[in-house]
Design an enzyme around this catalytic site. Structure first.
Site, PDB file in Angstrom:
ATOM      1  N   TYR A  35       0.727  -1.180  -0.091  1.00  8.07           N
ATOM      2  CA  TYR A  35      -0.142  -0.018   0.012  1.00  8.07           C
ATOM      3  C   TYR A  35       0.935   1.359   0.196  1.00  8.07           C
ATOM      4  CZ  TYR A  35      -3.340  -3.518   1.532  1.00  8.07           C
ATOM      5  OH  TYR A  35      -4.361  -4.579   1.674  1.00  8.07           O
TER       6      TYR A  35
ATOM      7  N   HIS B 162       0.063 -12.069   1.628  1.00  2.00           N
ATOM      8  CA  HIS B 162      -0.765 -11.417   0.640  1.00  2.00           C
ATOM      9  C   HIS B 162      -0.957 -11.646  -0.871  1.00  2.00           C
ATOM     10  CE1 HIS B 162      -1.553  -6.734   0.043  1.00  2.00           C
ATOM     11  NE2 HIS B 162      -2.358  -7.219  -0.318  1.00  2.00           N
TER      12      HIS B 162
END
Length: 328
Positions: free
Chosen positions: A54, A138
């Site tokens: 992110y 992830h």
């Protein structure tokens, strides 16, 4: 508060998704990001989720800076592994990957044991913490073999050493998450976008498997990246422009909500929270105003008649769990 699986790690029913304060799609100032975290704290949110992906670490740095004002024992933080960040001098920006930040680093897929440890160490440095509570593998969609045979055992070892409290996987699909639940000893899985008013893929196998195994589910993407928050032409669904058929379905859902005196946002959040296995609903927010709106919507009861109409009209499967609380 709910414990994640058998780990003892506690999370609240509503969680703060920090992708947006990593400049997802557009810039957010440091001040705006700080105000969003502060607003979440004031509204009782104590679970915060981030990832190196992110904003090339920006989300982790901003979240860590904001949380420094609060006692460490009073909040839960999760981050993710699988994309290591390596410095680069290529220049340009990261918008091709969805983040409005300078391209100071490049992402390297790495679910090896060494990669997991290195990624976590770098995350702790950016967060300014000596530990995180939850670590997710992830998006291992295209790296299943390495994730299951190297990344997962590394997380299991870190958990046994007490370095992290809970481990799991976070993905935008339900199929591989179901495999993690059935074939490993994960505490929790983060399922994004696959259990919403528009997509109940997780209902088929993931949620039943999680309930059977005592594994917690954190549901993300309750609004399917925007369509269920504000259904209109040009709205996004799973980070792309919504197809006409889904837009029409979302508008029908909104019409039913309006008729029953509720909002589509409140219904979308309540629906995600209803299954027994769901420990928390993770909402991505970029401002204090969005935090307050989500907290208000999450607290608003949705009439039972609303859910009944959705079932009667085929807008919701008959076997999908729904809240039963009537408005007071």
């Amino acid at each position: 508060m709910s414990a994640l699986g058998r780990s003892g790690v506690q999370v609240g029913a509503l969680a703060f998704g920090a992708a947006a304060i990593g400049n997802l799609f557009s810039e957010v100032s440091d001040e705006q990001a700080h105000e969003a975290v502060t607003a979440a704290w004031r509204r009782g949110v104590r679970y915060f989720d981030t990832a190196p992906h992110y904003g090339l670490g920006l989300s982790e740095r901003r979240l860590g800076a904001a949380l420094r004002e609060y006692p460490r024992a009073e909040y839960t933080v999760s981050t993710k592994v699988g994309r290591r960040l390596e410095p680069t001098r290529d220049g340009g920006d990261d918008l091709a990957n969805g983040f409005a930040v300078p391209a100071t680093h490049r992402r390297v897929w790495d679910f090896s044991a060494d990669g997991v440890r290195r990624s976590l160490e770098a995350s702790l440095e950016r967060l300014g913490l000596d530990r995180v509570d939850v670590v997710y593998l992830h998006d291992p969609d295209d790296h299943a073999d390495q994730a299951f045979h190297e990344g997962y055992p590394a997380l299991e070892e870190l958990r046994s050493q007490g370095v992290v409290g809970a481990i799991g996987a976070g993905m935008n699909q339900a199929g591989m998450l179901t495999r993690f639940v059935r074939d490993t000893d994960v505490d929790v899985v983060l399922c994004a976008g696959r259990y919403t008013l528009l997509d109940q893929d997780a209902l088929t196998a993931l949620l039943p498997a999680a309930e059977e195994r005592g594994t917690s589910v954190v549901v993300g993407g309750a609004f399917n990246s925007g369509l269920l928050a504000d259904p209109r032409p040009g709205a996004t669904y799973n980070y792309a422009q919504a197809p006409d058929a889904l837009l029409e379905r979302a508008l029908r859902l909104k019409s039913v909500a309006d008729r029953h005196g509720t909002t589509l946002r409140a219904a979308a959040l309540a629906f995600c929270a209803a299954p027994e296995a769901v420990a928390s609903v993770l909402v991505g927010v970029r401002s204090a105003a969005e935090v307050h709106d989500c907290a208000d919507q999450f607290a608003a009861p949705v009439p039972t008649a609303f859910w009944q109409e959705l079932r009667d009209t085929g807008l919701l499967p008959a076997d999908a769990p729904v809240p039963t609380e009537e408005p007071s």
